[in-house]
Design an enzyme around this catalytic site. Sequence first.
Site, PDB file in Angstrom:
ATOM      1  N   SER A 172     -10.273   8.777  10.987  1.00  0.00           N
ATOM      2  CA  SER A 172      -9.115   7.889  10.924  1.00  0.00           C
ATOM      3  C   SER A 172      -7.939   8.325  11.766  1.00  0.00           C
ATOM      4  O   SER A 172      -7.120   7.496  12.167  1.00  0.00           O
ATOM      5  CB  SER A 172      -8.661   7.743   9.466  1.00  0.00           C
ATOM      6  OG  SER A 172      -8.308   8.999   8.918  1.00  0.00           O
ATOM      7  N   HIS A 200     -13.580   2.828   8.857  1.00  0.00           N
ATOM      8  CA  HIS A 200     -13.003   2.319  10.099  1.00  0.00           C
ATOM      9  C   HIS A 200     -14.058   1.801  11.076  1.00  0.00           C
ATOM     10  O   HIS A 200     -13.721   1.417  12.204  1.00  0.00           O
ATOM     11  CB  HIS A 200     -12.171   3.417  10.767  1.00  0.00           C
ATOM     12  CG  HIS A 200     -10.980   3.825   9.958  1.00  0.00           C
ATOM     13  ND1 HIS A 200      -9.761   3.196  10.050  1.00  0.00           N
ATOM     14  CD2 HIS A 200     -10.833   4.788   9.016  1.00  0.00           C
ATOM     15  CE1 HIS A 200      -8.913   3.758   9.209  1.00  0.00           C
ATOM     16  NE2 HIS A 200      -9.545   4.733   8.566  1.00  0.00           N
ATOM     17  N   LYS A 231      -9.483  -3.084   5.739  1.00  0.00           N
ATOM     18  CA  LYS A 231      -9.193  -2.794   7.146  1.00  0.00           C
ATOM     19  C   LYS A 231      -9.691  -3.958   8.002  1.00  0.00           C
ATOM     20  O   LYS A 231      -9.031  -4.976   8.070  1.00  0.00           O
ATOM     21  CB  LYS A 231      -9.797  -1.442   7.521  1.00  0.00           C
ATOM     22  CG  LYS A 231      -9.142  -0.300   6.729  1.00  0.00           C
ATOM     23  CD  LYS A 231      -9.703   1.031   7.063  1.00  0.00           C
ATOM     24  CE  LYS A 231      -8.900   2.155   6.398  1.00  0.00           C
ATOM     25  NZ  LYS A 231      -8.934   2.113   4.915  1.00  0.00           N
TER      26      LYS A 231
END
Length: 385
Positions: A172, A200, A231
């Site tokens: 991240s 991610h 996300k």
Amino acid sequence: MPVSDAWHQRLAQARLSRQQTQRWRTRGVVAAGTLDFAGNDYLGLAQDPRVSEAQAEGARRFGSGAGASHLVSGHLEIHEALENALARWTGRQRALLFSTGYMANLGVLQALANADTAIFQDRLNHASLLDGATLSGARSRRFHHRDANDLNRLMDRSQCSHKLVVSDGVFSMDGDGADIATLAQVSQRHRAWLMIDDAHGVGVLGDNGSGCVGTRWGSADVPVLVGTLGKALGTAGAFVAGDAALIEHITQFARSYVYTTAQPPSIAAATLKALEIVQGEPEHRDHLNANIAYFRRGALQLGLPLSTSTTPIQPLLLGSEDRTLGWAATLAKHGLQVGAIRPPTVPNGEARLRITLSARHGRRDIDRLLEGLNACQRAEATCHA
């Protein structure tokens, strides 16, 4: 001294220590017109009206909240539909919803590991993975970042009957990715399970946006797959995917699953719509990848301290806390929000700007960002002249 005064003194000392090292965090209110290059809405789905409408319709149909935990009366048909869709998307037998990614990682590690377990983690893993290992009571070791030889060396020394290798899929703060193939090989050599937190990567990478693991690596290679919904999918919550035995075990033993209210059904409805868009409209990922390439070309032309990341996470390593905060303040004056990341989130001496790109950004937005970064360089050069 009264007890309350002693406590306030303790809080004041902790605050002063953080402030003196430029590590005190503040919550800024994002002003209208500010360009966000700090968030994780990689595909722009958090602002997609179709996702918003699906959430509104879900609230009208199922109510504003689930009202209970999944194991009491909070598991609604919309939750079941989303879990089934996530399992199909990732090529797993089953998936299980959690309220947040942090809770998912805490719950999985606490449910799987105990004092007879050895957990091996990449040194740059997310805090939730590190905290989950601590909560489990397992013997935890951290191997050098993306260093399979160091991992293998540590595993050779372990006498534990059960071993678990844990890594982020995309890291991240650095934006680089785990070597899934090598991690799987090392894990199998040591009869260990491999757990990947693809927070991610989900929605951004892989076939149909299924992540850096997705359908390419099945449960035999990556038995434990974690992904987040807040996300690239633009909503909130997380999931764990794997074979039926794994998911049933987590359902029974993960305290952060058993003892919390289920995800609001409106969020589940919005996520189903987002998942439909991710799988059916690859142009969002295409545009995101074009934005990444465009930013990197411009940053390299400016001589910025760019990393090798090719994901939406584009860190600029500035070194000191003062310098990082200074650049972030200059960018804020230009209407640009960028993450100023300092220790303890990253190692000492590795403070950075964490720039994130989204499919919502246009070329003009990225040009504004590059102009702001150039202004930071000019201001720094003037100070040193």
